[in-house]
Design an enzyme around this catalytic site. Structure first.
Site, short mmCIF file in Angstrom:
data_model
loop_
_atom_site.label_atom_id
_atom_site.label_comp_id
_atom_site.label_asym_id
_atom_site.label_seq_id
_atom_site.Cartn_x
_atom_site.Cartn_y
_atom_site.Cartn_z
N GLY A 196 -0.19 -5.12 -0.01
CA GLY A 196 -1.95 -5.08 -0.58
C GLY A 196 -1.27 -5.91 -1.90
CB SER A 239 31.87 10.02 21.90
OG SER A 239 32.62 10.08 22.36
CD GLU A 281 -3.88 -7.20 1.90
OE1 GLU A 281 -2.41 -6.64 2.43
OE2 GLU A 281 -4.28 -7.84 3.20
CB VAL A 319 43.66 8.14 17.27
CG1 VAL A 319 43.81 8.52 15.92
CG2 VAL A 319 43.55 9.79 17.95
CB VAL A 320 42.51 8.52 22.45
CG1 VAL A 320 42.68 6.15 22.94
CG2 VAL A 320 44.27 9.12 22.20
CD GLU A 321 36.47 11.47 22.52
OE1 GLU A 321 36.98 11.49 21.27
OE2 GLU A 321 35.38 12.44 22.47
CG ASN A 373 30.82 0.61 20.38
OD1 ASN A 373 31.21 -0.82 19.54
ND2 ASN A 373 31.22 0.47 21.85
CG MET A 415 34.77 4.64 17.81
SD MET A 415 32.99 3.45 18.05
CE MET A 415 32.41 3.92 17.09
CG ASN A 464 26.64 11.19 23.04
OD1 ASN A 464 25.51 9.96 23.33
ND2 ASN A 464 27.03 10.73 22.55
CB ALA A 485 -1.36 0.18 1.05
CD GLU A 493 0.14 -6.29 4.78
OE1 GLU A 493 0.88 -7.05 5.67
OE2 GLU A 493 0.41 -5.68 4.10
P1 NAD Z 1 40.26 2.57 21.18
O1 NAD Z 1 41.20 2.88 22.39
O2 NAD Z 1 39.26 1.22 21.22
O3 NAD Z 1 40.89 2.97 19.77
C1 NAD Z 1 41.81 4.10 19.88
C2 NAD Z 1 42.71 3.55 19.01
O4 NAD Z 1 43.90 4.84 18.09
C3 NAD Z 1 43.91 2.33 19.25
O5 NAD Z 1 44.63 1.21 18.73
C4 NAD Z 1 45.20 3.40 19.41
O6 NAD Z 1 46.50 2.58 19.71
C5 NAD Z 1 44.90 4.38 18.46
N1 NAD Z 1 45.90 5.39 18.26
C6 NAD Z 1 46.34 6.24 19.28
N2 NAD Z 1 47.45 7.72 19.14
C7 NAD Z 1 47.29 7.38 16.88
C8 NAD Z 1 47.84 7.90 16.35
N3 NAD Z 1 48.52 9.05 16.46
N4 NAD Z 1 47.61 7.25 14.83
C9 NAD Z 1 46.83 6.17 14.76
N5 NAD Z 1 46.45 5.59 15.55
C10 NAD Z 1 46.81 6.01 17.10
O7 NAD Z 1 39.07 3.67 21.16
P2 NAD Z 1 38.04 3.99 20.44
O8 NAD Z 1 36.68 3.50 21.46
O9 NAD Z 1 37.69 3.32 19.09
O10 NAD Z 1 37.55 5.23 20.11
C11 NAD Z 1 38.16 6.00 18.93
C12 NAD Z 1 36.98 7.22 18.57
O11 NAD Z 1 36.05 7.02 18.51
C13 NAD Z 1 37.09 8.25 20.68
O12 NAD Z 1 37.43 9.46 19.56
C14 NAD Z 1 35.98 7.94 20.80
O13 NAD Z 1 36.06 8.96 21.78
C15 NAD Z 1 35.12 7.92 19.47
N6 NAD Z 1 34.13 6.73 19.68
C16 NAD Z 1 33.73 5.89 20.56
C17 NAD Z 1 32.86 4.92 21.15
C18 NAD Z 1 32.87 3.86 21.39
O14 NAD Z 1 31.89 3.54 21.56
N7 NAD Z 1 33.21 3.17 21.84
C19 NAD Z 1 31.66 5.67 20.41
C20 NAD Z 1 31.83 6.67 19.28
C21 NAD Z 1 32.46 7.69 19.38
#
Ligand code: NAD
Length: 724
Positions: free
Chosen positions: A126, A433, A129, A404-406, A457, A328, A504, A78, A149
């Site tokens: 539909g 994030s 049907e 990479v790391v947050e 994630n 990620m 978020n 439909a 449906e």
């Molecule tokens: P993670 O710690 O699992 O991975 C980070 C990776 O980055 C590691 O493998 C580390 O060796 C690598 N790294 C560090 N410095 C680097 C560089 N100079 N060059 C290349 N690689 C490098 O972290 P994650 O959970 O994958 O998170 C990564 C990003 O994604 C963060 O910004 C996080 O906030 C964001 N994020 C995470 C989630 C989650 O649920 N895990 C969700 C959304 C966004």
């Protein structure tokens, strides 16, 4: 597709279908709406079906009818866009409308000559049907049929609940209607939903042959009479369905209502059974679930349209790169490669690269096991991921995603570094994030080529990607990352930069609502129970354990700092208290709950007496009883108000983007349809009243101007009378 017999004259010509009479008395109905890629049943098509049936019935030279499609599909269902306005009518008007529409299908089913449908491609809802309203169905081996449906909070309303059980039996009909699953040709044949399955190029010939056989033998009359009567009940199947649906029926009543309907209609003739169907359908069409799920369908179409519009201005993406091979980065690399965009994956540690590739291997292995990929295809995907410790191949990519790391300083350094290794036109996106896109952009020479690309994630499973437009982000950059997200099979939503972005940010006041309720004495397990009953996949305490208390503590701190006037932690912070006791959630074995594995390795979530002393320190006034209703309002209202603020601040442009993002990114209950749809359902005035009753809880419960205005003027977020 119909070419064979020589057309003698036209019996009917409409906008969506025509009927040609061939020399040997076979009338061929062809569904083929010009300018559209698929056929669907809108009101006009149903009216044309009635007119076509009348034309066929009154022409003495017709000896049999073949129903066909001029498209690569048969009929996909439909026209859901019409439902929005139709179902905003009172129940009695819906019932009258449905009954009237059913007359068209019944007129076809009661033609004085044998009828057969050739199903060349998808025949859903539909469309199926329609096929059920004919005496025989011949299915192409590649085609699929079904009654989906329930995914819209409905059940079939064009006679499907009446004709299907009389064809395939009670048990199979319950299964097809309640699951909504698409059925392949083998399954359709096995249960008797179709009479014959043939190779696609043999369909036409098989159809003519069967119809001619029916005309000659006249056996269709007996079968038709039998199918017009009652059917045998299968009480075991009905009772199994009832117990399976018991948990969800209160929130999504359609499937259970179909089970009840089938029970009531089993002992009667088709005519009165159709009347019962129309009444029950009108009732179900007015439920919250139907209203919300239909709107979500419409929203989804809108989001796709917006993404396509952006993608028109995008640069071509043939190759991508991701920085970081962690949770990620690994997920992004796998998804990109799986969807045909080869990707370079860079990390600073070989161990991480190995772990990233091992994860890809695990995911690919599972796809081979479940036969979604062949071994060869899996190898190709793997080869499309290029793990590396250097920037050598970064000059050939059009998009880089930083994951990479947050940490602001680390990210700024990495972004500046990568910018020196890519082509000047390459778009760089950060998967941060919580960090500010503008702050990250400060490290770049070309901030116009930089945007946020916030994946959720686990990346392969989560459909939403927030595309963050910073103040300096160029249109090209937005268009290109939108296109890349779509290429990855994701739903991109463009979000104007603000702390927490869209999802978020809206989640944060909900978390505040939870922590405040606990501080005021609510039992966290009761809260989880209330929210799960409302339809969330898990309650807030459980969700916090999954996210991880340290991560959440950081995120709440960063986001709330962006809204100091409203998001004030002026009560004991349960998340912080758990972090201090090293109860980080599932990853440390305990958070709000304690986690253990059973003998089979399954994770068990248990109440933990060791939490009591911590709870004692949180509850300033001791343990107090808060009713389930108040818990629901304390958590949901601040979330809903934040959603309104995001719309009024134009963080996104439309209610559809707000609501679908929450459903896709957070698992917001589909049957509620999102926070804005929920406000529409309750009514803005009622939501304001609820907020006012909780005003003692502070500014998170103060209705924004837009909501107060809507309440005063009686306006809703979605126009209830149209689908646009
Ligand atoms: P993670 O710690 O699992 O991975 C980070 C990776 O980055 C590691 O493998 C580390 O060796 C690598 N790294 C560090 N410095 C680097 C560089 N100079 N060059 C290349 N690689 C490098 O972290 P994650 O959970 O994958 O998170 C990564 C990003 O994604 C963060 O910004 C996080 O906030 C964001 N994020 C995470 C989630 C989650 O649920 N895990 C969700 C959304 C966004």
């Amino acid at each position: 597709m119909v070419e064979e017999g020589a057309v003698q004259r036209s019996l009917f010509q409409g906008g969506s279908l025509r009927v040609d009479l061939e020399a040997d008395g076979i009338a061929v109905v062809v569904f083929d709406r010009p300018g559209e890629s698929v056929n669907k049943f809108d009101s006009q098509t149903v009216a044309e079906l009635a007119a076509a049936a009348a034309a066929i019935a009154t022409d003495q030279s017709v000896r049999g009818v073949l129903v066909t499609s001029g498209k690569s599909v048969f009929i996909v269902g439909a026209d859901i866009f019409e439902f929005v306005s139709q179902f905003s009518q009172p129940q009695s008007a819906i019932r009258t409308h449905v009954s009237k529409q059913n007359e068209a299908f019944s007129a076809f089913a009661n033609l004085p000559v044998p009828t057969a449908t050739l199903i060349n491609g998808l025949a859903l809802g539909g469309g199926f049907e329609m096929a059920l309203a004919t005496d025989a169905r011949i299915l192409s081996a590649h085609a699929q049929v079904g009654l989906p449906e329930v995914s819209l909070g409905l059940f079939p309303g064009f006679g499907g609940t009446v004709r299907l059980p009389r064809l395939v039996g009670h048990g199979n009909a319950i299964d097809w209607i309640c699951s909504g699953r698409q059925q392949n040709s083998a399954r359709a044949l096995a249960v008797g939903a179709v009479d014959e399955v043939v190779a696609p190029d043999a369909l036409l010939e098989a159809g003519y042959a069967r119809l001619r056989g029916m005309i000659e033998s006249g056996d269709w009359r007996q079968k038709r009479i039998k199918r017009g009567g009652p059917f045998d009940l299968d009480p075991a199947a009905a009772s199994a369905a009832r117990s399976k649906l018991a948990r969800t029926a209160a929130l999504q009543p359609a499937a259970m209502a179909a089970v009840e309907l089938l029970d009531r209609a089993a002992g009667i003739e088709v005519g009165p059974a159709l009347e019962l169907e129309a009444s029950a359908f009108a009732q179900i069409a007015r439920t919250q679930a139907a209203s919300a799920m239909i709107q979500l369908f419409v929203n989804d179409q809108q989001l796709r349209k917006r993404a396509r519009a952006y993608a028109r201005a995008a640069r071509r993406v043939e190759r991508a790169a991701v920085l970081g091979a962690g949770i990620m980065g690994g997920g992004i690399a796998f998804t990109s490669a799986s969807r045909g965009v080869p990707i370079v994956m860079k990390d600073i540690a070989q161990k991480q690269l190995d772990a990233g590739m091992a994860e890809a291997d695990r995911l690919l292995g599972r796809q081979v096991e479940t036969k979604r990929l062949t071994g060869e295809q899996a190898r190709e995907v793997r080869q499309a991921i290029d793990p590396t410790l250097d920037y050598q191949r970064f000059n050939a990519v059009q998009v880089v995603v930083e994951a990479v790391v947050e940490n602001l300083e680390v990210k700024k350094r990495v972004l500046a570094e990568v910018e020196r290794h890519v082509h000047p036109e390459t778009i760089i996106a950060s998967n941060t994030s919580s960090l500010s896109i503008s702050a990250l952009a400060q490290s770049l020479e070309r901030p116009e080529n930089f945007a946020g690309m916030h994946f959720f994630n686990p990346v392969p499973a989560m459909p939403l990607v927030e595309i963050i437009r910073g103040p300096q982000t160029g249109d090209d950059a937005v268009a290109t990352v939108v296109a890349y997200a779509s290429m990855m099979g994701k739903t991109p939503v463009v979000v104007r930069e603000c702390p927490g972005f869209l999802v978020n940010r809206i989640l944060t006041p909900y978390m505040f609502g939870f922590l405040r309720a606990v501080a005021d004495g609510a039992d966290y397990q009761q809260v989880d129970h209330v929210m799960e009953e409302f339809g969330w996949p898990m309650g807030p305490a459980h969700l916090q354990d999954v996210i991880g208390m340290d991560t959440l503590d950081h995120v709440l701190e960063v986001i709330s700092a962006g809204y100091p006037a409203r998001m004030r932690m002026d009560f004991p912070n349960g998340v912080r208290a758990l972090v201090e006791k090293n109860r980080l959630g599932q990853k440390s074995g305990s958070g709000w709950y304690r986690y253990e594995s059973d003998a089979s390795g399954k994770r068990l979530k248990l109440a933990d007496p060791a939490l009591e002393p911590i709870l004692g320190t949180l509850r300033a006034k001791g343990r107090g009883a808060i009713t389930d209703t108040e818990i629901l309002n304390r958590l949901m209202l601040p979330l809903m108000l934040e959603a309104v603020l995001c719309l009024s601040e134009r963080i996104v442009e439309t209610p559809a983007e707000v609501d679908s993002s929450l459903v896709l990114g957070l698992g917001f209950p589909r049957h509620v349809g999102g926070p804005l749809k929920y406000i529409d359902w309750l009514g803005a005035a009622e939501v304001v009243r609820l907020c006012d009753s909780l005003s003692f809880l502070g500014p998170l419960y103060a209705p924004p101007t837009l909501l107060r205005e809507n309440a005063r003027k009686g306006i809703s977020f979605y126009p209830s009378g149209s689908a646009a």
